[in-house]
Design a protein around this motif. Structure first.
Motif, PDB file in Angstrom:
ATOM      1  N   CYS A   1       6.704  -3.315  -8.598  1.00  0.00           N
ATOM      2  CA  CYS A   1       5.999  -2.376  -8.483  1.00  0.00           C
ATOM      3  C   CYS A   1       6.241  -1.818 -10.271  1.00  0.00           C
ATOM      4  O   CYS A   1       7.771  -1.276 -10.190  1.00  0.00           O
TER       5      CYS A   1
ATOM      6  N   ILE B   1      -3.929   6.885 -15.920  1.00  0.00           N
ATOM      7  CA  ILE B   1      -3.612   7.035 -14.222  1.00  0.00           C
ATOM      8  C   ILE B   1      -2.002   6.951 -13.791  1.00  0.00           C
ATOM      9  O   ILE B   1      -1.875   5.890 -15.139  1.00  0.00           O
ATOM     10  N   SER B   2      -1.982   6.948 -13.054  1.00  0.00           N
ATOM     11  CA  SER B   2      -0.708   6.573 -12.472  1.00  0.00           C
ATOM     12  C   SER B   2      -0.256   4.979 -11.381  1.00  0.00           C
ATOM     13  O   SER B   2       0.379   4.847 -10.584  1.00  0.00           O
ATOM     14  N   ASP B   3      -1.111   4.985 -11.199  1.00  0.00           N
ATOM     15  CA  ASP B   3      -2.175   3.584 -10.022  1.00  0.00           C
ATOM     16  C   ASP B   3      -1.080   2.608 -10.376  1.00  0.00           C
ATOM     17  O   ASP B   3      -0.878   1.946 -11.430  1.00  0.00           O
TER      18      ASP B   3
ATOM     19  N   LYS C   1       1.926   1.721  -2.969  1.00  0.00           N
ATOM     20  CA  LYS C   1       0.996   2.429  -4.058  1.00  0.00           C
ATOM     21  C   LYS C   1       0.728   3.990  -3.957  1.00  0.00           C
ATOM     22  O   LYS C   1       0.780   4.828  -5.503  1.00  0.00           O
ATOM     23  N   ARG C   2       1.142   3.910  -2.829  1.00  0.00           N
ATOM     24  CA  ARG C   2       1.180   5.871  -2.680  1.00  0.00           C
ATOM     25  C   ARG C   2       1.645   6.691  -2.777  1.00  0.00           C
ATOM     26  O   ARG C   2       1.498   7.900  -3.566  1.00  0.00           O
TER      27      ARG C   2
ATOM     28  N   VAL D   1       4.310  -0.247 -13.882  1.00  0.00           N
ATOM     29  CA  VAL D   1       3.520   0.883 -14.065  1.00  0.00           C
ATOM     30  C   VAL D   1       3.898   1.016 -15.839  1.00  0.00           C
ATOM     31  O   VAL D   1       4.744   1.604 -16.380  1.00  0.00           O
TER      32      VAL D   1
ATOM     33  N   GLU E   1       1.342  -1.088   0.092  1.00  0.00           N
ATOM     34  CA  GLU E   1       0.039  -0.153  -0.205  1.00  0.00           C
ATOM     35  C   GLU E   1       0.733   1.242  -0.247  1.00  0.00           C
ATOM     36  O   GLU E   1       0.822   2.623  -0.256  1.00  0.00           O
TER      37      GLU E   1
ATOM     38  N   ARG F   1       1.616   7.301  -7.067  1.00  0.00           N
ATOM     39  CA  ARG F   1       1.123   8.398  -7.338  1.00  0.00           C
ATOM     40  C   ARG F   1       0.938   9.446  -7.155  1.00  0.00           C
ATOM     41  O   ARG F   1       0.934  10.650  -7.258  1.00  0.00           O
TER      42      ARG F   1
ATOM     43  N   ARG G   1      -1.417   3.624 -18.138  1.00  0.00           N
ATOM     44  CA  ARG G   1      -0.928   3.885 -16.918  1.00  0.00           C
ATOM     45  C   ARG G   1       0.432   3.836 -16.981  1.00  0.00           C
ATOM     46  O   ARG G   1       1.727   3.795 -17.625  1.00  0.00           O
TER      47      ARG G   1
END
Length: 452
Positions: free
Chosen positions: A204, A314-316, A140-141, A206, A137, A144, A271
């Motif tokens: 991780c 988006i960048s998630d 992910k934060r 993108v 988590e 973004r 993304r």
């Protein structure tokens, strides 16, 4: 290129070709820390928009951490360059704020549930447990947040672009070129965050760059590979559906022009970092982004014509956890991180396997090998340098699995094109001939165990 000439006679141009190849390459010798090994290599395309980072180890709450990533830029290298220089430090500072704790410290700015449970190592010294979920988590934060900051920087210098005259817009662009370029250009990321103390890894990603886990069979010594991340392109049914459903139904034909799997017929990624032409209203593109001399200028007119209900990109990130303690030294586990240029080469071999015979490509039998299968199978295969003059062998890197993987794939997938590309380049790294164009290829190989 590195193998013997088909006629069996010495190739008088081989030395020049080999030197040209090395000039277009960046590579490292094996870097060993805490029994692990990391090597990188890059074949620079025209123009080169790939960047990468292999961080130094850092300590946090008695754990040793490292971040490794490849960034594939598009529309220019500015965003990828900025990520390579600053994302690791952003990640490290954020980890220290989110997970460091001592009885005297002030409360964490993050909600309590984002901190892992503490256990007592001595009377009053808590130790933070980095749970799989919490780190996932957290990543992910941070992705973004980093991307949002790229956009916020533009809005801070230009909150109302529609109110600017053309002269004012030009002056603003000249004064803040890099801020605007970082948001205008885009970049993928394929990264791993390593907890070396407990041998854990978080993937991780993108965009369409990749992280692959390759292991060896202790019995046959053959390698197999598995892709650890999902690609964020419209070729993924899930991503195509997500983008489509996020906008009014009457926009569908405008998003996917003529059935193309590119947003507005221009951008394959759904993304990415940056790409704020697809995230902000068109006023920012008309006023600021259109003034940046990009390698993808065609996209400006398309965005101005079809951008109605942003964001379309988006960048998630995709994040997953891998327990590296599950792998033994006999399996020789290796993590391969690479830009899509490598996959394009392997895909050519996958297609060729249908007609040439599967064993000729990957050494396997059965189903036709995928690009990932081929990349995994070729990992660890040495270069055939027997045809090179002895004076040249010293300029090639030793023990670099990433360099060997790139070189073998280029030589197997596009030998004639590679030769023509190198012959045409000479000492000049600029070539606009589409037929001689070769995409950037960047590879990092992380090995959990080093050779004895």
């Amino acid at each position: 290129m590195f193998s013997s000439h088909a006629s069996g006679h010495p190739d008088p141009n081989l030395e020049d070709l080999a030197r040209s190849f090395i000039r277009k390459s960046t590579f490292s010798n094996a870097r060993m820390t805490n029994e692990t090994s990391t090597v990188y290599a890059q074949f620079r395309g025209t123009p080169n928009e790939d960047r990468f980072t292999v961080s130094e180890d850092w300590e946090l709450s008695d754990h040793v951490w490292q971040f490794i990533a490849v960034f594939d830029g598009h529309g220019g290298s500015t965003t990828a360059d900025y990520l390579a220089k600053h994302f690791t430090s952003h990640l490290r500072r954020s980890m220290e704020l989110s997970f460091s704790y001592s009885p005297e410290s002030t409360p964490s700015p993050n909600p309590p549930e984002l901190l892992s449970t503490a256990r007592s190592r001595s009377n009053d010294t808590p130790v933070i447990l980095f749970t799989n979920k919490n780190i996932s988590e957290f990543l992910k934060r941070q992705v973004r947040a980093f991307d949002e900051d790229l956009g916020k920087a533009v809005k801070e210098i230009c909150p109302n672009p529609e109110s600017l005259s053309d002269k004012e817009a030009h002056a603003l662009y000249e004064a803040h070129k890099m801020v605007i370029a970082r948001a205008r250009c885009g970049s993928t990321m394929a990264g791993i965050l390593l907890d070396k103390t407990e041998r854990r890894m978080w993937v991780c990603c993108v965009g369409d760059s990749s992280v692959v886990l390759s292991t060896k069979s202790p019995i046959s010594d053959r390698r197999k590979a598995v892709l650890l991340n999902q690609h964020h392109t419209a070729q993924s049914p899930q991503e195509y559906h997500r983008v489509t459903m996020a906008h009014p139904s009457h926009e569908r034909d405008k998003i996917w022009l003529d059935g193309e799997e590119r947003i507005f017929g221009t951008l394959s990624m759904t993304r990415a970092f940056g790409d704020f032409m697809y995230k902000f209203p068109t006023s920012f593109t008309a006023t600021l982004f259109s003034k940046f001399p990009s390698t993808a200028m065609r996209s400006v007119n398309r965005v101005l014509s079809y951008n109605r209900t942003p964001p379309y990109v988006i960048s998630d990130p995709f994040v997953t956890f891998v327990d590296l303690t599950a792998f033994s030294e006999d399996e020789d586990p290796a993590v391969i991180i690479y830009s899509d240029g490598l996959e394009a080469l392997a895909s050519r071999l996958s297609i060729a396997a249908m007609s040439k015979g599967i064993s000729d490509v990957s050494g396997s039998s059965g189903a036709v090998p995928t690009a990932v299968d081929i990349i995994g199978a070729l990992l660890g295969q040495p270069l055939d340098l027997a045809a090179l003059p002895s004076s040249l062998t010293d300029i090639f890197p030793n023990n670099n699995a990433a360099f060997n993987l790139i070189s073998n794939l280029l030589d197997k997938a596009i030998p004639k094109k590679l030769r023509a590309h190198l012959e045409s380049m000479g000492n000049d790294d600029g070539n606009d001939d589409e037929e001689l164009y070769i995409d950037d290829v960047t590879v990092i190989v992380f090995q959990l165990f080093t050779a004895p």
